[in-house]
Design a protein around this motif. Structure first.
Motif, PDB file in Angstrom:
ATOM      1  N   LYS A  22      49.340   0.903 -20.279  1.00 46.02           N
ATOM      2  CA  LYS A  22      48.686   2.216 -20.167  1.00 46.02           C
ATOM      3  C   LYS A  22      49.082   3.150 -21.302  1.00 46.02           C
ATOM      4  O   LYS A  22      48.236   3.784 -21.920  1.00 46.02           O
ATOM      5  CB  LYS A  22      49.045   2.890 -18.834  1.00 46.02           C
ATOM      6  CG  LYS A  22      48.606   2.161 -17.599  1.00 46.02           C
ATOM      7  CD  LYS A  22      48.879   2.975 -16.347  1.00 46.02           C
ATOM      8  CE  LYS A  22      50.354   3.257 -16.120  1.00 46.02           C
ATOM      9  NZ  LYS A  22      51.132   2.041 -15.796  1.00 46.02           N
ATOM     10  N   SER A  23      50.394   3.232 -21.555  1.00 41.54           N
ATOM     11  CA  SER A  23      50.880   4.163 -22.578  1.00 41.54           C
ATOM     12  C   SER A  23      50.386   3.763 -23.959  1.00 41.54           C
ATOM     13  O   SER A  23      50.038   4.624 -24.776  1.00 41.54           O
ATOM     14  CB  SER A  23      52.410   4.219 -22.569  1.00 41.54           C
ATOM     15  OG  SER A  23      52.873   4.753 -21.349  1.00 41.54           O
ATOM     16  N   THR A  24      50.341   2.467 -24.233  1.00 43.05           N
ATOM     17  CA  THR A  24      49.860   1.987 -25.530  1.00 43.05           C
ATOM     18  C   THR A  24      48.420   2.418 -25.761  1.00 43.05           C
ATOM     19  O   THR A  24      48.072   2.966 -26.814  1.00 43.05           O
ATOM     20  CB  THR A  24      49.955   0.448 -25.609  1.00 43.05           C
ATOM     21  OG1 THR A  24      51.328   0.073 -25.488  1.00 43.05           O
ATOM     22  CG2 THR A  24      49.406  -0.068 -26.926  1.00 43.05           C
ATOM     23  N   VAL A  25      47.566   2.186 -24.750  1.00 46.48           N
ATOM     24  CA  VAL A  25      46.160   2.572 -24.868  1.00 46.48           C
ATOM     25  C   VAL A  25      46.028   4.086 -24.995  1.00 46.48           C
ATOM     26  O   VAL A  25      45.269   4.593 -25.828  1.00 46.48           O
ATOM     27  CB  VAL A  25      45.349   2.074 -23.651  1.00 46.48           C
ATOM     28  CG1 VAL A  25      43.939   2.656 -23.657  1.00 46.48           C
ATOM     29  CG2 VAL A  25      45.270   0.562 -23.647  1.00 46.48           C
ATOM     30  N   ALA A  26      46.777   4.823 -24.176  1.00 41.34           N
ATOM     31  CA  ALA A  26      46.684   6.286 -24.188  1.00 41.34           C
ATOM     32  C   ALA A  26      47.079   6.862 -25.551  1.00 41.34           C
ATOM     33  O   ALA A  26      46.390   7.736 -26.088  1.00 41.34           O
ATOM     34  CB  ALA A  26      47.564   6.872 -23.090  1.00 41.34           C
ATOM     35  N   LYS A  27      48.171   6.369 -26.109  1.00 41.94           N
ATOM     36  CA  LYS A  27      48.629   6.868 -27.414  1.00 41.94           C
ATOM     37  C   LYS A  27      47.634   6.531 -28.521  1.00 41.94           C
ATOM     38  O   LYS A  27      47.320   7.366 -29.368  1.00 41.94           O
ATOM     39  CB  LYS A  27      50.003   6.279 -27.748  1.00 41.94           C
ATOM     40  CG  LYS A  27      51.131   6.809 -26.877  1.00 41.94           C
ATOM     41  CD  LYS A  27      52.425   6.053 -27.159  1.00 41.94           C
ATOM     42  CE  LYS A  27      53.536   6.503 -26.221  1.00 41.94           C
ATOM     43  NZ  LYS A  27      54.776   5.718 -26.393  1.00 41.94           N
ATOM     44  N   GLN A  28      47.140   5.283 -28.513  1.00 42.01           N
ATOM     45  CA  GLN A  28      46.180   4.865 -29.543  1.00 42.01           C
ATOM     46  C   GLN A  28      44.877   5.645 -29.424  1.00 42.01           C
ATOM     47  O   GLN A  28      44.298   6.059 -30.432  1.00 42.01           O
ATOM     48  CB  GLN A  28      45.904   3.368 -29.422  1.00 42.01           C
ATOM     49  CG  GLN A  28      47.077   2.482 -29.806  1.00 42.01           C
ATOM     50  CD  GLN A  28      46.777   1.008 -29.598  1.00 42.01           C
ATOM     51  OE1 GLN A  28      45.958   0.641 -28.751  1.00 42.01           O
ATOM     52  NE2 GLN A  28      47.427   0.157 -30.371  1.00 42.01           N
ATOM     53  N   LEU A  29      44.431   5.842 -28.193  1.00 41.77           N
ATOM     54  CA  LEU A  29      43.182   6.574 -27.968  1.00 41.77           C
ATOM     55  C   LEU A  29      43.312   8.020 -28.431  1.00 41.77           C
ATOM     56  O   LEU A  29      42.415   8.558 -29.084  1.00 41.77           O
ATOM     57  CB  LEU A  29      42.821   6.513 -26.479  1.00 41.77           C
ATOM     58  CG  LEU A  29      41.478   7.107 -26.053  1.00 41.77           C
ATOM     59  CD1 LEU A  29      40.328   6.460 -26.809  1.00 41.77           C
ATOM     60  CD2 LEU A  29      41.286   6.958 -24.548  1.00 41.77           C
TER      61      LEU A  29
END
Length: 235
Positions: A22-29
């Motif tokens: 979740k955090s990976t996607v959120a940061k990249q987004l």
């Protein structure tokens, strides 16, 4: 993108199971959209730093009542560094990004983060940040409690076996001797605890879009999220 909508900003709430990225996607987004990544973990670290600086915490313990009485003195913000394009945490106007990652804070953050009044204050500050839009946040109850009116809600999941395998691969790559069955049991137990906890239980919002990344690469899941965000921004 339509010129009329290119400056429009939305709130994006990402919830989901543990070990889903979740955090990976959120940061990249957030980086792709030029949004603020609202890092709840950093917020609790900033509160902990305030407690340490004001001698409200020491030796792994926290004076809960004293900290609660001073919560009104704490204001946390996130700003994007113009050079690095990375989020940085500000405590009462001071950049504390490096200091909150140090060991003294790490040693005291757990007892601070469990204080109900601290959690309530952080949610209030998160919701104030959300009023400005251009926010991406991940967690367990973001789309249901923190930002129930978010324009885009994503619920991330993957099969327990896939998540356990990812964790197994990660640990064995570091040279650790681990059992896949033990990791799988841990993943399933975390799911049970996350879904049944009294405070901030994991819950899928009724209007959330499901992102099952069991068989997606990181690039594919990010592109999926970007597409969904652009659709909502264009509305």
């Amino acid at each position: 993108m339509n010129p009329k909508t290119e400056n429009k900003k939305i709130v994006i709430a990402i919830d989901g199971h543990s070990s889903c990225g979740k955090s990976t996607v959120a940061k990249q987004l957030a980086q792709q959209l030029g949004y603020i990544y609202l890092d709840s973990g950093a917020m609790y670290r900033a509160v902990t730093l305030f407690a340490l600086r004001n001698k409200l915490a020491s030796n792994g313990t926290v004076d809960e009542q004293a900290l609660i009485s001073r919560l009104a003195e704490i204001k946390i913000e996130f700003r994007v560094n113009a050079t690095t394009k990375q989020n940085e945490t500000y405590l009462n106007g001071e950049n504390v990004e490096e200091e909150i990652r140090q060991l003294p804070v790490a040693n005291h953050v757990s007892p601070v983060a469990t204080i109900r009044e601290v959690r309530a204050e952080m949610v209030k500050q998160q919701q104030l940040m959300g009023q400005e839009k251009g926010i991406v946040m991940d967690g367990r109850d973001i789309g249901t409690v923190v930002f129930p009116n978010a324009e885009l809600k994503i619920f991330m999941t993957a099969s327990p076996e896939v998540r356990a395998q990812r964790r197994y691969d990660e640990l064995t790559a570091k040279g650790q001797q681990v059992s896949f069955e033990e990791i799988l049991n841990n993943v399933e137990e975390r799911d049970r605890i996350d879904s049944s906890r009294e405070v901030s239980p994991l819950k899928q919002a009724d209007d959330a879009l499901i992102l099952d990344n069991s068989h997606l690469t990181r690039e594919e899941q990010l592109q999926w999220a970007i597409t969904k965000a652009q659709e909502r921004i264009a509305k």
